[in-house]
Design a protein around this motif. Structure first.
Motif, PDB file in Angstrom:
ATOM      1  N   HIS A  94       0.817  -1.231   0.000  1.00  0.00           N
ATOM      2  CA  HIS A  94       0.000   0.000   0.000  1.00  0.00           C
ATOM      3  C   HIS A  94       0.847   1.277   0.000  1.00  0.00           C
ATOM      4  N   TYR A  95       2.018   1.210  -0.630  1.00  0.00           N
ATOM      5  CA  TYR A  95       2.899   2.366  -0.673  1.00  0.00           C
ATOM      6  C   TYR A  95       2.298   3.482  -1.539  1.00  0.00           C
ATOM      7  N   PHE A  96       1.538   3.093  -2.558  1.00  0.00           N
ATOM      8  CA  PHE A  96       0.934   4.061  -3.467  1.00  0.00           C
ATOM      9  C   PHE A  96      -0.577   4.129  -3.269  1.00  0.00           C
ATOM     10  N   ASP A  97      -1.112   5.324  -3.460  1.00  0.00           N
ATOM     11  CA  ASP A  97      -2.569   5.465  -3.448  1.00  0.00           C
ATOM     12  C   ASP A  97      -3.167   4.924  -4.741  1.00  0.00           C
ATOM     13  N   THR A  98      -2.459   5.164  -5.841  1.00  0.00           N
ATOM     14  CA  THR A  98      -2.984   4.789  -7.153  1.00  0.00           C
ATOM     15  C   THR A  98      -1.866   4.254  -8.038  1.00  0.00           C
ATOM     16  N   ILE A  99      -2.184   3.216  -8.789  1.00  0.00           N
ATOM     17  CA  ILE A  99      -1.287   2.703  -9.822  1.00  0.00           C
ATOM     18  C   ILE A  99      -1.938   2.969 -11.168  1.00  0.00           C
ATOM     19  N   VAL A 100      -1.192   3.572 -12.078  1.00  0.00           N
ATOM     20  CA  VAL A 100      -1.733   4.007 -13.374  1.00  0.00           C
ATOM     21  C   VAL A 100      -1.016   3.291 -14.515  1.00  0.00           C
ATOM     22  N   LEU A 101      -1.805   2.767 -15.445  1.00  0.00           N
ATOM     23  CA  LEU A 101      -1.301   2.298 -16.740  1.00  0.00           C
ATOM     24  C   LEU A 101      -2.111   3.029 -17.801  1.00  0.00           C
TER      25      LEU A 101
END
Length: 282
Positions: free
Chosen positions: A119-126
Motif C-alpha cells: 500500500h505504498y501508493f494510493d494509485t497505480i496508473v497504466l
C-alpha cells in the motif's frame, strides 16, 4: 475542463517544432482521464509505462507539491522521435512540476529487484501502455505483482469496439500490426499485443482486482489513429518481408487487409481515433 490545468501543464512540457497543437490535444485527453480517476492532491502515484510523460505531467500537477508521481518504463531514455523519452522527462523534471516527479527508465516492473512496501501508493496508473506489452501473460503478471503496492488501479487503453466508420481505419491498422507481432521474438513497435476492453477487465479481475468504475470516452480528436494508419501503410511491405516463418496464407490475408485499409482511408471524410476505455479497480 479547467483551462488553467491545461495551460500550466503545457508550460512544463518539451514541445517539438510545430507540435504545440498536437500536444494540447494529447494533454486535454490525459486531463480528462485523470479527472475521471479522481487523482487527489497529496497522492502517491505509480505510473507504469510513463513514456515521454504525457500522463505524468498531468498526474504531477494534480498530486501537487506534497504528492509524488513515480514513473517507470522499460524503454531506454534515447527511445522516441522527434523528442526522446530522456529529453522529454529531463525537461519536465526541470519544470515547476519536477520536485514531485521521480522517473526511472530501463526498469522492468517484473524484475525481482523492483519492489515497494504494501500500500505504498494510493494509485497505480497504466495509461495507453498495455498494447506495448509482449503478451497477455506479461500484463497478467504485472497486474498481480502491483496488487499489494497500491490501493487502486487506473487503466486506460484504446477501445477496440468501433463506434463509427471513421474509426475503422484506426482499428484495422492496429489489428494488422498486432498480427505481425505474433511472429516476432523482439520488437520496438507501438502495438505488440492488442487487448480488448473485455480482455483488460478479465485480466484485472483474475489478478485480484475488483472493477468499481468503467467508461468509454470519446478520444476521436487524438491524432493517433492517423499516425497508425500512415505507419501501417508505409511499413507493411518491410514488415512482411521480415517474417520468414509466417504462413504464406496469413501474409496474403494481411495484404488483403491492407487493401481494405487503403480503401477505408480513402473513402473516409476524416480518420478518427478509437475511443478510450478506462476503468478504476480496487
Amino acid at each position: 475542463m479547467n483551462n488553467d490545468i491545461l495551460e500550466n501543464v503545457l508550460s512544463c512540457m518539451l514541445l517539438s517544432d510545430g507540435a504545440s497543437n498536437i500536444q494540447r490535444v494529447q494533454t486535454e485527453h490525459r486531463i480528462k482521464l485523470a479527472e475521471l480517476w479522481d487523482i487527489k492532491a497529496g497522492s502517491r502515484v505509480l505510473e507504469i509505462g510513463c513514456g515521454q510523460g504525457d500522463t505524468t505531467a498531468v498526474l504531477a500537477y494534480l498530486v501537487g507539491d506534497n504528492g509524488l508521481v513515480h514513473g517507470i518504463d522499460i524503454a531506454s531514455p534515447d527511445y522516441g522521435s522527434p523528442i526522446t523519452l530522456g529529453d522529454a522527462i529531463s525537461h519536465l523534471k526541470q519544470s515547476k512540476l519536477g520536485k514531485q516527479i521521480d522517473i526511472r527508465f530501463e526498469v522492468d516492473v517484473l524484475s525481482p529487484d523492483v519492489d515497494f512496501p504494501d500500500h505504498y501508493f494510493d494509485t497505480i496508473v497504466l495509461s495507453h501502455c498495455s498494447w506495448y506489452l509482449k503478451s497477455f501473460e506479461e500484463l497478467s503478471r504485472i497486474l498481480e505483482k502491483v496488487k499489494r503496492w497500491g490501493k487502486s488501479l487506473c487503466l486506460a487503453e484504446w477501445d477496440t469496439r468501433i463506434k463509427t466508420m471513421e474509426q475503422f481505419p484506426h482499428f484495422l491498422a492496429v489489428s494488422i500490426q498486432a498480427q505481425y507481432e505474433c511472429f516476432k521474438e523482439s520488437s520496438f513497435s507501438n502495438i505488440r499485443t492488442l487487448f480488448t476492453p473485455e480482455d483488460l477487465k478479465e485480466l484485472a479481475v483474475n489478478a485480484g482486482w475488483k472493477i468499481v468504475k468503467e467508461q468509454s470516452i470519446n478520444s476521436t480528436d487524438l491524432q493517433d489513429g492517423g499516425w497508425e494508419v500512415d505507419f501501417t501503410l508505409s511499413e507493411y511491405v518491410s514488415e512482411l518481408n521480415e517474417l520468414p516463418h509466417a504462413p504464406e496464407k496469413l501474409k496474403a490475408y494481411i495484404q488483403s487487409e491492407v487493401k481494405l485499409l487503403k480503401d477505408a482511408s480513402a473513402n473516409c471524410s476524416s480518420i478518427q481515433s478509437l475511443s478510450t476505455y478506462t476503468f478504476i479497480a480496487e
